[in-house]
Motif scaffolding. Structure first.
Motif, mmCIF file in Angstrom:
data_model
loop_
_atom_site.group_PDB
_atom_site.id
_atom_site.type_symbol
_atom_site.label_atom_id
_atom_site.label_comp_id
_atom_site.label_asym_id
_atom_site.label_seq_id
_atom_site.Cartn_x
_atom_site.Cartn_y
_atom_site.Cartn_z
ATOM 1 N N LEU A 1 14.653 51.465 -5.277
ATOM 2 C CA LEU A 1 16.069 51.662 -5.577
ATOM 3 C C LEU A 1 16.798 50.333 -5.720
ATOM 4 C CD1 LEU A 1 16.919 54.644 -3.187
ATOM 5 C CD2 LEU A 1 16.510 54.729 -5.657
ATOM 6 N N ARG B 1 12.455 49.897 -12.339
ATOM 7 C CA ARG B 1 12.498 51.297 -11.895
ATOM 8 C C ARG B 1 11.942 52.223 -12.967
ATOM 9 N NH1 ARG B 1 18.329 52.813 -10.055
ATOM 10 N NH2 ARG B 1 17.276 54.721 -9.410
ATOM 11 N N LEU C 1 15.015 57.987 -7.475
ATOM 12 C CA LEU C 1 16.388 58.354 -7.792
ATOM 13 C C LEU C 1 17.178 58.399 -6.488
ATOM 14 C CD1 LEU C 1 15.881 61.223 -10.403
ATOM 15 C CD2 LEU C 1 16.345 58.800 -10.835
ATOM 16 N N ALA C 2 18.364 57.810 -6.484
ATOM 17 C CA ALA C 2 19.120 57.641 -5.245
ATOM 18 C C ALA C 2 19.634 58.963 -4.690
ATOM 19 C CB ALA C 2 20.290 56.679 -5.465
ATOM 20 N N ARG C 3 19.815 59.966 -5.554
ATOM 21 C CA ARG C 3 20.349 61.256 -5.108
ATOM 22 C C ARG C 3 19.285 62.338 -5.252
ATOM 23 N NH1 ARG C 3 25.448 62.437 -8.556
ATOM 24 N NH2 ARG C 3 25.705 64.087 -6.990
ATOM 25 N N SER D 1 17.613 65.716 -6.288
ATOM 26 C CA SER D 1 17.776 66.607 -7.444
ATOM 27 C C SER D 1 17.497 68.061 -7.114
ATOM 28 C CB SER D 1 16.838 66.161 -8.577
ATOM 29 O OG SER D 1 17.093 64.837 -8.972
ATOM 30 N N ALA E 1 18.310 59.889 -16.034
ATOM 31 C CA ALA E 1 19.208 59.846 -14.872
ATOM 32 C C ALA E 1 19.423 58.416 -14.391
ATOM 33 C CB ALA E 1 18.634 60.705 -13.746
ATOM 34 N N VAL E 2 18.403 57.592 -14.473
ATOM 35 C CA VAL E 2 18.531 56.190 -14.078
ATOM 36 C C VAL E 2 19.421 55.442 -15.058
ATOM 37 C CG1 VAL E 2 17.273 54.004 -13.853
ATOM 38 C CG2 VAL E 2 16.357 56.076 -12.813
ATOM 39 N N GLY F 1 23.108 56.425 -14.749
ATOM 40 C CA GLY F 1 23.718 56.169 -13.457
ATOM 41 C C GLY F 1 23.949 57.422 -12.632
ATOM 42 N N GLU G 1 21.645 59.323 -11.266
ATOM 43 C CA GLU G 1 20.719 59.215 -10.137
ATOM 44 C C GLU G 1 20.217 60.556 -9.627
ATOM 45 O OE1 GLU G 1 19.287 56.581 -9.043
ATOM 46 O OE2 GLU G 1 20.431 55.057 -10.107
ATOM 47 N N ARG G 2 20.314 61.574 -10.435
ATOM 48 C CA ARG G 2 19.736 62.864 -10.087
ATOM 49 C C ARG G 2 19.518 63.664 -11.361
ATOM 50 N NH1 ARG G 2 23.336 67.404 -9.101
ATOM 51 N NH2 ARG G 2 21.888 68.053 -7.475
#
Length: 320
Positions: A41, A48, A249-251, A253, A286-287, A290, A292-293
């Motif tokens: 991340l 990434r 992915l930071a969030r 899904s 998603a990356v 922005g 992130e999900r």
């Protein structure tokens, strides 16, 4: 001085509480990821995306069982009539990766290589078939169609290298030739078991199963390990959870959520190669955005056409 010192201590205390809360929220934000994935991340966008696109091993039930069957062949006692294995299933369903993963793991652990993967060449006939074997054994070859000389060369290499398992990937390629050539290939498979104690493993589509089972003689020499299409069930949902945990992915899904999982299953048609392709494309989008999900609407924006529909896809008309 005392009031200032007390204010200073209170401020430090507040900062510590805030810092701890932030760390807690960060931990909660990425607890859907595997530990070694979380560090990505903090990488650049290109790094990434490269990690998301990289091929990855997915140890699902059919794959692990295939490894167990191959391990049994490798550990078997010597025999005059060896048994082989068919690894059969539709295209884009992970058969090649199962075999290559096993071969790589064996090579890392073994003192002597006993498992060899043969990429069966396109084109029918014994010359092509023998050429595939010589290439896999890293032997010098020529363009001459001297089948007898190639057979002698293969026998010499088998006697010297003493392979225990030969894995023939895309074996259905050799089944499209003349009947006498196909029969010669099957006779070769029988002979290497008797003469060199080799277990052949045949990877391919259903045509492999059909040809092997045309006669009782060949059917008695090969066991079947099926790699069928995935069904929409708990195992499929577990697969989606595993994929999500491996993509930085930071969030979260929630790929195994009913609506999202159903859409991924529809687009992939139950083929693991397509499942990975759909999720990978959505994760990259998603990356880049922005977000992130991955969401169901994101899948729709991919305009992903299932394999069975690509021949009739509207875009085809623009290519004429």
């Amino acid at each position: 001085m005392m009031p200032c010192a007390r204010r200073h201590r209170r401020l430090l205390s507040i900062l510590c509480v805030i810092s701890a809360a932030c760390r807690s929220r960060i931990g909660e934000a990425v607890d859907h990821l595997l530990e070694h994935v979380r560090s990505y991340l903090d990488r650049s966008l290109d790094e990434r995306i490269a990690y998301i696109q990289a091929p990855r091993w997915i140890g699902h039930r059919v794959a692990m069982q295939a490894h167990e069957r191959l391990a049994e062949l490798l550990a078997r006692p010597a025999a005059l009539r060896t048994r082989g294995l068919m690894l059969v299933g539709p295209y884009a369903n992970g058969k090649t990766m199962m075999a290559e993963r096993f071969a790589v793991e064996h090579l890392r652990a073994a003192e002597q290589q006993r498992v060899w993967v043969v990429q069966t060449r396109e084109g029918a006939g014994l010359a092509h078939f023998y050429g595939s074997i010589l290439q896999a054994l890293r032997a010098p070859t020529s363009n001459r169609r001297d089948v007898g000389r190639k057979a002698e060369q293969i026998d010499y290499l088998f006697d010297r290298l003493k392979p225990r398992i030969l894995i023939f990937d895309e074996f259905h390629n050799v089944l499209r030739g003349r009947t006498r050539d196909v029969e010669a290939v099957l006779a070769f498979l029988r002979r290497i078991g008797r003469q060199f104690d080799i277990s052949p493993v045949l990877i391919g589509e259903v045509a492999v199963y059909d040809v092997i089972n045309q006669t009782s003689e060949m059917a008695s020499r090969f066991d079947l390990h099926a790699a069928p299409r995935w069904q929409y069930d708990e195992e499929f949902l577990t697969l989606l959870d595993s994929l999500e945990a491996a993509l930085p992915l930071a969030r979260s899904s929630d790929l195994s959520d009913e609506k999202l999982a159903r859409e991924i299953f529809r687009l992939s048609e139950g083929l693991i190669g397509e499942i990975v392709a759909v999720v990978t494309a959505a994760a990259i989008a998603a990356v880049r955005s922005g977000a992130e999900r991955i969401t169901k609407s994101d899948l729709g924006q991919l305009c992903y056409v299932p394999l069975s529909q690509r021949r009739r896809a509207p875009v085809r008309d623009y290519l004429l």
